[in-house]
Enzyme design. Structure first.
Site, PDB file in Angstrom:
ATOM      1  N   HIS A  17      36.106  43.886  44.872  1.00  0.00           N
ATOM      2  CA  HIS A  17      34.921  43.812  44.459  1.00  0.00           C
ATOM      3  C   HIS A  17      33.873  43.121  44.986  1.00  0.00           C
ATOM      4  O   HIS A  17      32.834  43.807  45.280  1.00  0.00           O
ATOM      5  CB  HIS A  17      35.040  42.960  42.868  1.00  0.00           C
ATOM      6  CG  HIS A  17      35.920  43.642  41.876  1.00  0.00           C
ATOM      7  ND1 HIS A  17      36.788  42.705  41.454  1.00  0.00           N
ATOM      8  CD2 HIS A  17      35.973  44.899  41.376  1.00  0.00           C
ATOM      9  CE1 HIS A  17      37.604  43.732  40.687  1.00  0.00           C
ATOM     10  NE2 HIS A  17      36.971  44.883  40.597  1.00  0.00           N
ATOM     11  N   LYS A  41      40.173  44.671  24.120  1.00  0.00           N
ATOM     12  CA  LYS A  41      40.931  44.462  25.040  1.00  0.00           C
ATOM     13  C   LYS A  41      40.903  42.726  25.318  1.00  0.00           C
ATOM     14  O   LYS A  41      39.728  42.202  25.626  1.00  0.00           O
ATOM     15  CB  LYS A  41      40.573  45.087  26.270  1.00  0.00           C
ATOM     16  CG  LYS A  41      41.731  44.888  27.423  1.00  0.00           C
ATOM     17  CD  LYS A  41      41.250  45.944  28.623  1.00  0.00           C
ATOM     18  CE  LYS A  41      42.263  45.887  29.796  1.00  0.00           C
ATOM     19  NZ  LYS A  41      41.821  46.685  30.845  1.00  0.00           N
ATOM     20  N   ARG A  90      38.608  53.727  46.074  1.00  0.00           N
ATOM     21  CA  ARG A  90      39.653  53.421  46.562  1.00  0.00           C
ATOM     22  C   ARG A  90      40.365  54.528  47.316  1.00  0.00           C
ATOM     23  O   ARG A  90      41.144  54.561  48.178  1.00  0.00           O
ATOM     24  CB  ARG A  90      40.612  52.578  45.814  1.00  0.00           C
ATOM     25  CG  ARG A  90      39.867  50.983  45.360  1.00  0.00           C
ATOM     26  CD  ARG A  90      40.876  50.414  44.550  1.00  0.00           C
ATOM     27  NE  ARG A  90      40.692  51.191  43.345  1.00  0.00           N
ATOM     28  CZ  ARG A  90      41.215  50.784  42.004  1.00  0.00           C
ATOM     29  NH1 ARG A  90      42.012  49.472  41.959  1.00  0.00           N
ATOM     30  NH2 ARG A  90      41.267  51.326  40.971  1.00  0.00           N
ATOM     31  N   SER A 127      42.332  44.402  40.024  1.00  0.00           N
ATOM     32  CA  SER A 127      42.113  43.142  38.954  1.00  0.00           C
ATOM     33  C   SER A 127      43.912  43.066  38.510  1.00  0.00           C
ATOM     34  O   SER A 127      44.519  42.072  38.134  1.00  0.00           O
ATOM     35  CB  SER A 127      41.422  43.177  38.108  1.00  0.00           C
ATOM     36  OG  SER A 127      40.094  42.912  38.664  1.00  0.00           O
TER      37      SER A 127
END
Length: 159
Positions: A17, A41, A90, A127
């Protein structure tokens, strides 16, 4: 003033990040890091803790602002006159999803999305993986800023 936003949950912020934020900060006059609030969440760090960690690890850039948001990212952009979203990619699987989001955001508001290929060093990093490895006692010190590593270790000791 050229503005862009780097959105995400950042629970926690990783070196991947940080790489994207640093690269965006060299391209734009002002970069907002928009920390997503997802009521459904439960994160490892609450939103205020994430904002504090991100502010501390991005302070050296001088042109990064960190705020939370709830709702549509395009509304966040409209309210702050931000014409561009910067996202790191990615892998091809990221592109499939992010392209759909970029097209929807552009259709809703005209906001453009710029994709930055992730540094290969961080191509596997997320993460979720950091949290999973750290939870089982694995060493993630090379995957997150030192400050975040300390906070992560402290949080996992408490839980």
């Amino acid at each position: 003033m050229r503005r862009a936003v780097c959105p995400g949950s950042f629970d926690p912020i990783t070196n991947g990040h940080l790489d994207i934020i640093a690269r965006a900060s060299s391209l734009y006059d002002e970069v907002y890091v928009a920390v997503m609030i997802n009521q459904a969440k439960k994160g490892l760090f609450d939103v205020d803790e994430r904002i504090d960690l991100i502010r501390r690890v991005t302070a050296e850039y001088g042109n990064v602002r960190v705020e939370s948001f709830h709702g549509l990212l395009v509304d966040f952009c409209k309210q702050r006159e931000i014409p561009a979203i910067v996202k790191g990619l990615r892998a091809v699987s990221d592109f499939d999803y992010e392209l759909q989001m970029a097209q929807m955001n552009n259709g809703l508001s005209g906001v453009e999305t710029l994709f930055i290929p992730t540094n290969p060093t961080y191509s596997f990093l997320s993460s979720s993986l950091v949290k999973e490895v750290a939870t089982w006692g694995g060493d993630v010190s090379h995957l997150v800023p030192e400050l975040v590593h300390a906070a992560l270790a402290e949080r996992l000791r408490k839980d």
